[in-house]
Design a protein around this motif. Structure first.
Motif, PDB file in Angstrom:
ATOM      1  N   SER A 121       0.792  -1.142  -0.075  1.00 19.33           N
ATOM      2  CA  SER A 121      -0.058  -0.012   0.108  1.00 19.33           C
ATOM      3  C   SER A 121       0.780   1.534  -0.120  1.00 19.33           C
ATOM      4  O   SER A 121       0.450   2.362  -0.086  1.00 19.33           O
ATOM      5  CB  SER A 121      -0.878   0.193   1.016  1.00 19.33           C
ATOM      6  OG  SER A 121      -0.246   0.030   2.543  1.00 19.33           O
ATOM      7  N   ARG A 122       2.026   1.097   0.402  1.00 19.01           N
ATOM      8  CA  ARG A 122       3.109   2.318   0.165  1.00 19.01           C
ATOM      9  C   ARG A 122       3.534   2.831  -1.229  1.00 19.01           C
ATOM     10  O   ARG A 122       4.072   3.998  -1.093  1.00 19.01           O
ATOM     11  CB  ARG A 122       4.361   2.063   1.197  1.00 19.01           C
ATOM     12  CG  ARG A 122       3.939   1.659   2.497  1.00 19.01           C
ATOM     13  CD  ARG A 122       5.196   1.283   3.269  1.00 19.01           C
ATOM     14  NE  ARG A 122       5.100   0.644   4.454  1.00 19.01           N
ATOM     15  CZ  ARG A 122       5.958   0.303   5.373  1.00 19.01           C
ATOM     16  NH1 ARG A 122       7.105   0.671   5.125  1.00 19.01           N
ATOM     17  NH2 ARG A 122       5.677  -0.290   6.440  1.00 19.01           N
ATOM     18  N   TYR A 123       3.306   2.170  -2.235  1.00 18.68           N
ATOM     19  CA  TYR A 123       3.847   2.094  -3.395  1.00 18.68           C
ATOM     20  C   TYR A 123       2.971   2.382  -4.670  1.00 18.68           C
ATOM     21  O   TYR A 123       1.808   1.573  -4.503  1.00 18.68           O
ATOM     22  CB  TYR A 123       4.940   1.014  -3.862  1.00 18.68           C
ATOM     23  CG  TYR A 123       6.002   1.055  -3.063  1.00 18.68           C
ATOM     24  CD1 TYR A 123       6.111   0.203  -1.859  1.00 18.68           C
ATOM     25  CD2 TYR A 123       7.261   1.659  -3.370  1.00 18.68           C
ATOM     26  CE1 TYR A 123       7.217   0.303  -1.241  1.00 18.68           C
ATOM     27  CE2 TYR A 123       8.491   1.535  -2.707  1.00 18.68           C
ATOM     28  CZ  TYR A 123       8.354   1.022  -1.666  1.00 18.68           C
ATOM     29  OH  TYR A 123       9.359   0.924  -0.821  1.00 18.68           O
ATOM     30  N   ALA A 124       3.281   3.201  -5.591  1.00 19.82           N
ATOM     31  CA  ALA A 124       2.568   3.122  -6.862  1.00 19.82           C
ATOM     32  C   ALA A 124       2.845   1.963  -7.251  1.00 19.82           C
ATOM     33  O   ALA A 124       3.808   1.338  -7.325  1.00 19.82           O
ATOM     34  CB  ALA A 124       2.789   4.533  -7.577  1.00 19.82           C
ATOM     35  N   MET A 125       1.810   1.547  -8.263  1.00 23.57           N
ATOM     36  CA  MET A 125       1.989   0.311  -8.999  1.00 23.57           C
ATOM     37  C   MET A 125       1.652   0.409 -10.502  1.00 23.57           C
ATOM     38  O   MET A 125       0.987   1.453 -10.986  1.00 23.57           O
ATOM     39  CB  MET A 125       0.982  -0.686  -8.605  1.00 23.57           C
ATOM     40  CG  MET A 125       1.037  -1.219  -7.075  1.00 23.57           C
ATOM     41  SD  MET A 125       2.647  -2.074  -6.547  1.00 23.57           S
ATOM     42  CE  MET A 125       2.311  -3.543  -7.769  1.00 23.57           C
TER      43      MET A 125
ATOM     44  N   GLY B 230      -6.119   7.144  -6.049  1.00 20.35           N
ATOM     45  CA  GLY B 230      -6.684   8.236  -6.601  1.00 20.35           C
ATOM     46  C   GLY B 230      -6.132   8.827  -7.910  1.00 20.35           C
ATOM     47  O   GLY B 230      -6.950   9.708  -8.502  1.00 20.35           O
ATOM     48  N   THR B 231      -5.003   8.523  -8.598  1.00 20.96           N
ATOM     49  CA  THR B 231      -4.401   8.936  -9.681  1.00 20.96           C
ATOM     50  C   THR B 231      -4.129   7.861 -10.642  1.00 20.96           C
ATOM     51  O   THR B 231      -3.486   6.748  -9.951  1.00 20.96           O
ATOM     52  CB  THR B 231      -3.261   9.773  -9.515  1.00 20.96           C
ATOM     53  OG1 THR B 231      -3.443  10.694  -8.508  1.00 20.96           O
ATOM     54  CG2 THR B 231      -2.592  10.575 -10.544  1.00 20.96           C
ATOM     55  N   THR B 232      -4.346   7.965 -11.590  1.00 24.35           N
ATOM     56  CA  THR B 232      -3.895   6.654 -12.692  1.00 24.35           C
ATOM     57  C   THR B 232      -3.358   7.474 -14.149  1.00 24.35           C
ATOM     58  O   THR B 232      -3.589   8.682 -14.206  1.00 24.35           O
ATOM     59  CB  THR B 232      -5.272   6.007 -12.915  1.00 24.35           C
ATOM     60  OG1 THR B 232      -6.345   6.882 -13.746  1.00 24.35           O
ATOM     61  CG2 THR B 232      -5.868   5.386 -12.003  1.00 24.35           C
TER      62      THR B 232
ATOM     63  N   GLY C 286       4.237  10.315 -10.154  1.00 27.85           N
ATOM     64  CA  GLY C 286       3.426  11.701  -9.552  1.00 27.85           C
ATOM     65  C   GLY C 286       3.983  12.843 -10.182  1.00 27.85           C
ATOM     66  O   GLY C 286       5.069  12.721 -11.139  1.00 27.85           O
ATOM     67  N   GLY C 287       3.527  13.742  -9.824  1.00 33.19           N
ATOM     68  CA  GLY C 287       3.896  15.155 -10.473  1.00 33.19           C
ATOM     69  C   GLY C 287       3.484  15.312 -11.969  1.00 33.19           C
ATOM     70  O   GLY C 287       4.076  16.166 -12.715  1.00 33.19           O
TER      71      GLY C 287
ATOM     72  N   PRO D  67       4.496  10.475 -16.384  1.00 31.13           N
ATOM     73  CA  PRO D  67       4.210   9.130 -16.452  1.00 31.13           C
ATOM     74  C   PRO D  67       5.207   8.053 -15.599  1.00 31.13           C
ATOM     75  O   PRO D  67       6.104   8.633 -15.058  1.00 31.13           O
ATOM     76  CB  PRO D  67       4.785   8.598 -18.211  1.00 31.13           C
ATOM     77  CG  PRO D  67       4.657  10.158 -18.729  1.00 31.13           C
ATOM     78  CD  PRO D  67       5.197  10.928 -17.448  1.00 31.13           C
ATOM     79  N   PRO D  68       4.668   6.983 -15.491  1.00 29.75           N
ATOM     80  CA  PRO D  68       5.065   6.138 -14.199  1.00 29.75           C
ATOM     81  C   PRO D  68       6.453   5.934 -15.027  1.00 29.75           C
ATOM     82  O   PRO D  68       6.658   5.551 -16.015  1.00 29.75           O
ATOM     83  CB  PRO D  68       4.144   5.054 -13.968  1.00 29.75           C
ATOM     84  CG  PRO D  68       3.340   5.281 -15.222  1.00 29.75           C
ATOM     85  CD  PRO D  68       3.192   6.373 -15.717  1.00 29.75           C
ATOM     86  N   THR D  69       7.622   5.384 -14.144  1.00 26.46           N
ATOM     87  CA  THR D  69       8.701   4.837 -14.585  1.00 26.46           C
ATOM     88  C   THR D  69       9.124   3.496 -13.536  1.00 26.46           C
ATOM     89  O   THR D  69       8.707   3.717 -12.377  1.00 26.46           O
ATOM     90  CB  THR D  69       9.935   5.766 -14.492  1.00 26.46           C
ATOM     91  OG1 THR D  69       9.983   6.282 -13.183  1.00 26.46           O
ATOM     92  CG2 THR D  69       9.828   6.935 -15.476  1.00 26.46           C
ATOM     93  N   HIS D  70       9.756   2.763 -14.140  1.00 26.45           N
ATOM     94  CA  HIS D  70      10.277   1.264 -13.357  1.00 26.45           C
ATOM     95  C   HIS D  70      10.797   1.684 -12.105  1.00 26.45           C
ATOM     96  O   HIS D  70      11.670   2.546 -11.952  1.00 26.45           O
ATOM     97  CB  HIS D  70      10.967   0.532 -14.386  1.00 26.45           C
ATOM     98  CG  HIS D  70      11.347  -0.509 -13.895  1.00 26.45           C
ATOM     99  ND1 HIS D  70      12.517  -1.378 -14.105  1.00 26.45           N
ATOM    100  CD2 HIS D  70      10.562  -1.541 -13.206  1.00 26.45           C
ATOM    101  CE1 HIS D  70      12.575  -2.394 -13.700  1.00 26.45           C
ATOM    102  NE2 HIS D  70      11.622  -2.639 -12.763  1.00 26.45           N
TER     103      HIS D  70
END
Length: 121
Positions: free
Chosen positions: A28-32, A54-56, A100-101, A104-107
């Motif tokens: 639950s602490r991490y974006a996936m 809350g953010t996708t 975040g920010g 796009p997500p990065t590995h």
């Protein structure tokens, strides 16, 4: 450790729901994020979700067809895939990501064991 499941073979226009279960108590602490890798192609991150849900983020190629969600109580992230196309054929995996920010997500963490999705025309 991450384990994806729910893949299979479907015809174009069909749907699948992928699940990725995480072991441990830090989920639950991490974006996936979900990624896919087709034969002979580089892996691409196609969806991401913040730790709260809350953010996708969606790569343009899947926007409007795929939906990412998570259940922190079950340590599981999902990918609902609708209106599948032959070009969606790939091995799908999940991992923790930096997200975040408005970027796009990065590995971040290692990609877990994937699940094969095959879409026929």
């Amino acid at each position: 450790q991450l384990q994806a499941s729910g893949g299979g073979s479907v015809q174009a226009g069909g749907s699948l729901r992928l699940s990725c279960a995480a072991s441990g108590n830090i989920f639950s602490r991490y974006a996936m994020g979900w990624s896919r890798q087709a034969p002979g192609k580089e892996r691409e991150i196609i969806a991401g979700i913040s730790w709260s849900g809350g953010t996708t983020y969606y790569k343009e190629a899947v926007k409007g067809r795929f939906t990412i969600s998570r259940d922190n109580a079950k340590n599981t992230v999902y990918l609902q895939m609708n209106n599948l196309k032959p070009e969606d054929t790939a091995v799908y995996s999940c991992a923790t990501v930096n997200f975040g920010g408005g970027n796009p997500p990065t590995h971040l963490g290692p990609w877990g064991q994937g699940t094969q999705v095959t879409v026929s025309s």
